[in-house]
Design an enzyme around this catalytic site. Structure first.
Site, PDB file in Angstrom:
ATOM      1  N   GLY A  12       0.836  -1.207   0.000  1.00  0.00           N
ATOM      2  CA  GLY A  12       0.000   0.000   0.000  1.00  0.00           C
ATOM      3  C   GLY A  12       0.868   1.252   0.000  1.00  0.00           C
ATOM      4  O   GLY A  12       1.823   1.342   0.769  1.00  0.00           O
TER       5      GLY A  12
ATOM      6  N   ARG B 270       0.741  -5.038  -4.961  1.00  0.00           N
ATOM      7  CA  ARG B 270       0.754  -6.161  -4.022  1.00  0.00           C
ATOM      8  C   ARG B 270       1.142  -7.377  -4.856  1.00  0.00           C
ATOM      9  O   ARG B 270       0.549  -7.607  -5.915  1.00  0.00           O
ATOM     10  CB  ARG B 270      -0.615  -6.349  -3.389  1.00  0.00           C
ATOM     11  CG  ARG B 270      -1.091  -5.110  -2.638  1.00  0.00           C
ATOM     12  CD  ARG B 270      -1.902  -5.460  -1.427  1.00  0.00           C
ATOM     13  NE  ARG B 270      -2.429  -4.257  -0.775  1.00  0.00           N
ATOM     14  CZ  ARG B 270      -1.818  -3.637   0.224  1.00  0.00           C
ATOM     15  NH1 ARG B 270      -0.665  -4.095   0.676  1.00  0.00           N
ATOM     16  NH2 ARG B 270      -2.354  -2.567   0.776  1.00  0.00           N
TER      17      ARG B 270
ATOM     18  N   ASP C 112       4.529  -4.398   5.889  1.00  0.00           N
ATOM     19  CA  ASP C 112       4.787  -5.776   6.319  1.00  0.00           C
ATOM     20  C   ASP C 112       5.139  -6.734   5.171  1.00  0.00           C
ATOM     21  O   ASP C 112       6.154  -7.432   5.216  1.00  0.00           O
ATOM     22  CB  ASP C 112       3.542  -6.265   7.073  1.00  0.00           C
ATOM     23  CG  ASP C 112       3.766  -7.609   7.699  1.00  0.00           C
ATOM     24  OD1 ASP C 112       4.631  -7.692   8.585  1.00  0.00           O
ATOM     25  OD2 ASP C 112       3.103  -8.582   7.271  1.00  0.00           O
TER      26      ASP C 112
ATOM     27  N   THR D  96       4.343   2.838   5.489  1.00  0.00           N
ATOM     28  CA  THR D  96       2.939   2.396   5.510  1.00  0.00           C
ATOM     29  C   THR D  96       2.155   3.315   6.436  1.00  0.00           C
ATOM     30  O   THR D  96       2.677   3.745   7.475  1.00  0.00           O
ATOM     31  CB  THR D  96       2.790   0.943   5.998  1.00  0.00           C
ATOM     32  OG1 THR D  96       1.406   0.714   6.323  1.00  0.00           O
ATOM     33  CG2 THR D  96       3.606   0.636   7.241  1.00  0.00           C
TER      34      THR D  96
ATOM     35  N   ASP E 258      -0.121   2.371   8.247  1.00  0.00           N
ATOM     36  CA  ASP E 258      -0.630   1.582   9.382  1.00  0.00           C
ATOM     37  C   ASP E 258       0.210   1.690  10.659  1.00  0.00           C
ATOM     38  O   ASP E 258      -0.275   1.372  11.739  1.00  0.00           O
ATOM     39  CB  ASP E 258      -0.727   0.098   8.997  1.00  0.00           C
ATOM     40  CG  ASP E 258      -1.652  -0.133   7.815  1.00  0.00           C
ATOM     41  OD1 ASP E 258      -2.545   0.705   7.592  1.00  0.00           O
ATOM     42  OD2 ASP E 258      -1.474  -1.142   7.104  1.00  0.00           O
TER      43      ASP E 258
ATOM     44  N   ASP F 244       2.486  -0.281  11.617  1.00  0.00           N
ATOM     45  CA  ASP F 244       2.435  -1.608  12.249  1.00  0.00           C
ATOM     46  C   ASP F 244       3.715  -2.428  12.048  1.00  0.00           C
ATOM     47  O   ASP F 244       3.681  -3.654  12.093  1.00  0.00           O
ATOM     48  CB  ASP F 244       1.232  -2.397  11.697  1.00  0.00           C
ATOM     49  CG  ASP F 244       1.318  -2.619  10.187  1.00  0.00           C
ATOM     50  OD1 ASP F 244       2.166  -1.985   9.537  1.00  0.00           O
ATOM     51  OD2 ASP F 244       0.543  -3.439   9.663  1.00  0.00           O
TER      52      ASP F 244
ATOM     53  N   ARG G 234      -5.245  -1.956   8.779  1.00  0.00           N
ATOM     54  CA  ARG G 234      -5.087  -3.410   8.682  1.00  0.00           C
ATOM     55  C   ARG G 234      -5.386  -4.020  10.051  1.00  0.00           C
ATOM     56  O   ARG G 234      -6.452  -3.780  10.581  1.00  0.00           O
ATOM     57  CB  ARG G 234      -3.684  -3.745   8.192  1.00  0.00           C
ATOM     58  CG  ARG G 234      -3.624  -4.931   7.269  1.00  0.00           C
ATOM     59  CD  ARG G 234      -2.331  -4.973   6.481  1.00  0.00           C
ATOM     60  NE  ARG G 234      -1.167  -4.802   7.299  1.00  0.00           N
ATOM     61  CZ  ARG G 234      -0.266  -5.744   7.541  1.00  0.00           C
ATOM     62  NH1 ARG G 234      -0.415  -6.933   7.019  1.00  0.00           N
ATOM     63  NH2 ARG G 234       0.783  -5.507   8.283  1.00  0.00           N
TER      64      ARG G 234
HETATM   65  O1  F6P Z   1      -1.562  -1.279   4.508  1.00  0.00           O
HETATM   66  C1  F6P Z   1      -2.162  -0.095   4.094  1.00  0.00           C
HETATM   67  C2  F6P Z   1      -3.634  -0.296   3.888  1.00  0.00           C
HETATM   68  O2  F6P Z   1      -4.189   0.934   3.479  1.00  0.00           O
HETATM   69  C3  F6P Z   1      -4.404  -0.850   5.081  1.00  0.00           C
HETATM   70  O3  F6P Z   1      -4.680   0.118   6.049  1.00  0.00           O
HETATM   71  C4  F6P Z   1      -5.617  -1.416   4.416  1.00  0.00           C
HETATM   72  O4  F6P Z   1      -6.197  -2.449   5.184  1.00  0.00           O
HETATM   73  C5  F6P Z   1      -5.073  -1.956   3.113  1.00  0.00           C
HETATM   74  O5  F6P Z   1      -3.863  -1.255   2.874  1.00  0.00           O
HETATM   75  C6  F6P Z   1      -5.967  -1.789   1.930  1.00  0.00           C
HETATM   76  O6  F6P Z   1      -5.351  -2.385   0.863  1.00  0.00           O
HETATM   77  P1  F6P Z   1      -5.782  -2.199  -0.656  1.00  0.00           P
HETATM   78  O7  F6P Z   1      -5.452  -0.791  -1.045  1.00  0.00           O
HETATM   79  O8  F6P Z   1      -4.955  -3.190  -1.378  1.00  0.00           O
HETATM   80  O9  F6P Z   1      -7.236  -2.443  -0.702  1.00  0.00           O
END
Ligand code: F6P
Length: 320
Positions: free
Chosen positions: A11, A72, A103, A125, A127, A129, A171
């Site tokens: 992300g 991803r 992560d 990120t 998050d 995390d 997340r």
């Molecule tokens: O890891 C960053 C994040 O924005 C999280 O907070 C969220 O759960 C996820 O990515 C959403 O992912 P995507 O943009 O692939 O839907």
């Protein structure tokens, strides 16, 4: 080391561009060449690689997102992809790699490290995390974006005497909810790292109503459950005129805050220094205000991110 590579993965986060800029500028300043890899590990495996010059990172420090694009790419879990990635790096004469991400990206960096390829991870990120650092690039901007929304929602909540459930990203981590919730004076902060009792939440809302309180803001981390589900459960305890606001990807965009830009600049420059010293297998962080590096394998395998739960207790004491 004369030529290094850089990619952003997972992300995107505000400040990633500032980090790439710092890597490129510091490396060129020190006489190194830098190659940018588009679309994270997917682009690495595909060989989507190009040389980055001073001008390529001009006018980027203030931009959200990542101009190297991101992806991803769960397939990088497999050895075939990892070896292909290393083959591409070698083909371009790239001797060390900087990986900026969260992560999943760190796990990619760990795999390269296990194959003996010099890699340095930078935590990027929203998050917050990632183990090994108090703060990740993008987190500060994200919580300020949420804060702006909370202030706006409070206006309309007050006008209509409503309860709002505001679902925020993160997340499995509650950091975004925790920090933005404290800053926004949220009545309740619901995070995965702390248990909650929905009957008690309802009781407190009613207590506030009885005192003449006009608004109620509940900041809910997505890792607990969805906003609509929470609102349904809450409504079983009374009619609190609940509305749900899911902030979603709005939180991920926008110009990085000054704090994120500075953090990104420090991390980027340090990553280059480490590779110049032939020190790979590391991840960078800021701990107690100091920029540090730790073994990436040990960090991922033996450490776990913990949010600052004292903020949770604080909120209980001052927001009701
Ligand atoms: O890891 C960053 C994040 O924005 C999280 O907070 C969220 O759960 C996820 O990515 C959403 O992912 P995507 O943009 O692939 O839907």
């Amino acid at each position: 080391m004369k030529r290094i590579g850089i990619l952003t993965s997972g992300g995107d986060a505000p400040g990633m561009n500032a980090a790439v800029r710092a890597v490129v500028r510091k490396a060129i300043y020190d006489g190194l060449e830098v190659y940018g890899i588009n679309y994270g590990f997917a682009g690495l495996v595909a060989g989507d690689i190009r040389r980055l010059d001073i001008a390529d990172v001009g006018d980027k420090i203030q931009r959200g997102g990542t101009f190297l694009y991101s992806a991803r790419y769960p397939d990088f879990e497999f050895e075939e992809g990892q070896l292909k990635g290393i083959e591409q790096l070698k083909k371009f004469g790239i001797e060390g790699l900087v990986v900026i991400g969260g992560d999943g990206s760190y796990h990619g960096a760990m795999r390269l490290t296990e194959h003996g390829y010099p890699t340095v991870g930078i935590p990027g990120t929203i998050d917050n995390d990632i183990p090994g650092t108090d703060f990740t690039i993008g987190f500060d901007t994200a919580i300020n974006t949420v804060l702006e929304s909370l202030d706006r929602i409070r206006d309309t909540a007050t006008s209509h005497v409503r309860t709002f459930v505001i679902e925020v990203m993160g997340r499995n981590a509650g950091d975004i909810a925790l920090w933005s919730g404290v800053a926004g004076g949220a009545d309740e902060i619901i995070i995965p790292e702390h248990n909650f009792d929905i009957a008690e939440v309802a009781r407190k809302i009613q207590e506030g109503r009885d005192r003449g309180k006009k608004h109620c803001l509940i900041v809910l981390a997505e890792g607990v459950m969805g906003g609509n589900e929470f609102a349904e459960k809450l409504s079983e305890y009374g009619n609190f005129h609940v509305r749900v606001s899911i902030l979603g990807h709005v939180i991920r965009g926008g110009a990085p805050s000054a704090r994120d830009r500075v953090l990104a600049s420090k991390f980027g420059s340090y990553a280059v220094e480490l590779l110049e010293q032939n020190r790979g297998g590391l991840c960078i962080g800021v701990v107690g205000g100091k920029v540090v590096a730790a073994e990436i394998i040990d960090t991922l395998e033996n450490h776990k991110h913990q949010p600052d739960l004292s903020l949770y207790e604080l909120n209980q004491e001052i927001s009701y």
